[in-house]
Write a protein that holds these residues in place. Structure first.
Motif, PDB file in Angstrom:
ATOM      1  N   GLY A 177       0.796  -1.222   0.000  1.00  0.00           N
ATOM      2  CA  GLY A 177       0.000   0.000   0.000  1.00  0.00           C
ATOM      3  C   GLY A 177       0.829   1.272   0.000  1.00  0.00           C
ATOM      4  N   ALA A 204       3.322  -1.858  -4.089  1.00  0.00           N
ATOM      5  CA  ALA A 204       2.603  -0.579  -4.168  1.00  0.00           C
ATOM      6  C   ALA A 204       2.612  -0.053  -5.585  1.00  0.00           C
ATOM      7  N   LEU A 236      -0.848  -4.707   5.554  1.00  0.00           N
ATOM      8  CA  LEU A 236      -1.526  -3.713   4.728  1.00  0.00           C
ATOM      9  C   LEU A 236      -1.387  -2.332   5.350  1.00  0.00           C
ATOM     10  N   LEU A 239      -4.340   3.865   3.072  1.00  0.00           N
ATOM     11  CA  LEU A 239      -4.148   4.849   2.017  1.00  0.00           C
ATOM     12  C   LEU A 239      -4.357   6.235   2.632  1.00  0.00           C
ATOM     13  N   GLU A 286      -8.022  -0.650   1.107  1.00  0.00           N
ATOM     14  CA  GLU A 286      -6.878  -1.562   1.150  1.00  0.00           C
ATOM     15  C   GLU A 286      -7.273  -2.985   1.550  1.00  0.00           C
TER      16      GLU A 286
END
Length: 323
Positions: A177, A204, A236, A239, A286
């Motif tokens: 991510g 990513a 994870l 964002l 995510e």
């Protein structure tokens, strides 16, 4: 940069600012001490209120310049379970909103005989600044500074992984991510490499990969399926749209399509893979909601372990406890 500040001449932990430069033996000491605190808590049961008088007579100030729920609360619980006096400073209502500088704030609070500051700040390097200017005997514990570091999150992540997969030398770990804006990613990478993880990956979109991250010993993947192939742990990342000043991604929906962990993607991974997330979770971005609290997820364990890990760090810095 920070290791001389973090470790005293006697080799003991003085401040905790970053995972970078800390020796493996020290990380293992912290994790072992956290395991003892966690075991004590399990033995007490859910409603136990046993306190360890390690920090009796000490004062800990939670100095948070950014909003936080999990981190601030677990630091408060950790300090109280060590019998410390705890002050939670509401920075938005403090003198900093009237123009007082960070250094003025530090010195004013030091005059009140504070022993430790737990600091979260939006600026990278803020915790290091405090440690440079703190009076002798005053400890600084970084609860997250900008994009730079979040060392106790990395420690509780390592603690959680070790409970399920104790041999780091056999592990393949994918961090997925928004690594560009993530202090957790950097701290996890340093901790994993220090503990000997054989394979650390960053997965990513290209705009969210920090420049030069490969120098930390990670392999970069720009496609999710390839990056997750054969991994034992998936971490994870949230964002962080609030930190994005430009058009890093077309949309959160497209990010989920290309990089979100769904049930279908999870089904293709190892049956004993661990799914982790530092929180807060963006469901449907995510990670899919069902996956976040599914049988392979240890996300709630991460939250629960935060208290024991932070107790261990505080005890080692202020109370002199060691393995």
């Amino acid at each position: 940069m920070s290791d001389n500040l973090q470790i005293g001449r006697d080799g003991r932990l003085r401040h905790l600012l970053t995972m970078e430069g800390l020796p493996r033996t020290l990380l293992l000491q912290i994790l072992d001490q956290a395991e003892r605190y966690a075991a004590d808590r399990r033995a007490e049961g859910a409603h136990g209120d046993k306190k360890h008088p390690v920090l009796h007579g000490k004062t800990v100030v939670n100095l948070f310049f950014e909003a936080s729920t999990r981190t601030r609360t677990t630091f408060e619980l950790a300090a109280k379970r060590l019998a410390a006096d705890v002050v939670n400073l509401q920075v938005s209502a403090s003198s900093t909103s009237k123009g007082e500088t960070l250094l003025d704030t530090l010195k004013t609070l030091e005059a009140m005989q504070v022993d430790m500051f737990v600091i979260r700040h939006e600026a990278s390097g803020a915790a290091h600044f405090f440690a440079q200017h703190a009076a002798p005997g005053v400890a600084i514990l970084n609860a997250g500074d900008g994009r730079h570091a979040h060392p106790t999150q990395a420690l509780l992540d390592m603690f959680t992984i070790r409970r399920h997969k104790p041999d780091f030398s056999k592990l393949s770990v994918a961090i997925v991510g928004d690594a560009l804006h993530s202090r957790v990613a950097r701290s996890d990478i340093h901790a994993l490499r220090t503990l000997g993880a054989r394979d650390v990956r960053l997965v990513a979109p290209r705009p969210l990969v920090p420049t030069g991250i490969e120098h930390l010993g990670v392999k970069v993947f720009n496609e999710l399926e390839a990056g997750l192939d054969g991994v034992d742990v998936v971490i994870l990342l949230r964002l962080q749209t609030e930190r994005m000043l430009g058009a890093f991604l077309p949309s959160t929906g497209e990010f989920h399509r290309d990089f979100g962990l769904t049930r279908e993607r999870l089904a293709k991974l190892k049956p004993d893979v661990l799914v982790m997330h530092p929180g807060p979770i963006n469901r449907g971005v995510e990670i899919e909601g069902d996956v976040a609290y599914g049988e392979r997820s240890v996300i709630l364990e991460q939250v629960a372990h935060g208290v024991a890990v932070r107790m261990a760090v505080m005890a080692m810095i202020l109370g002199g406890e060691a393995a």
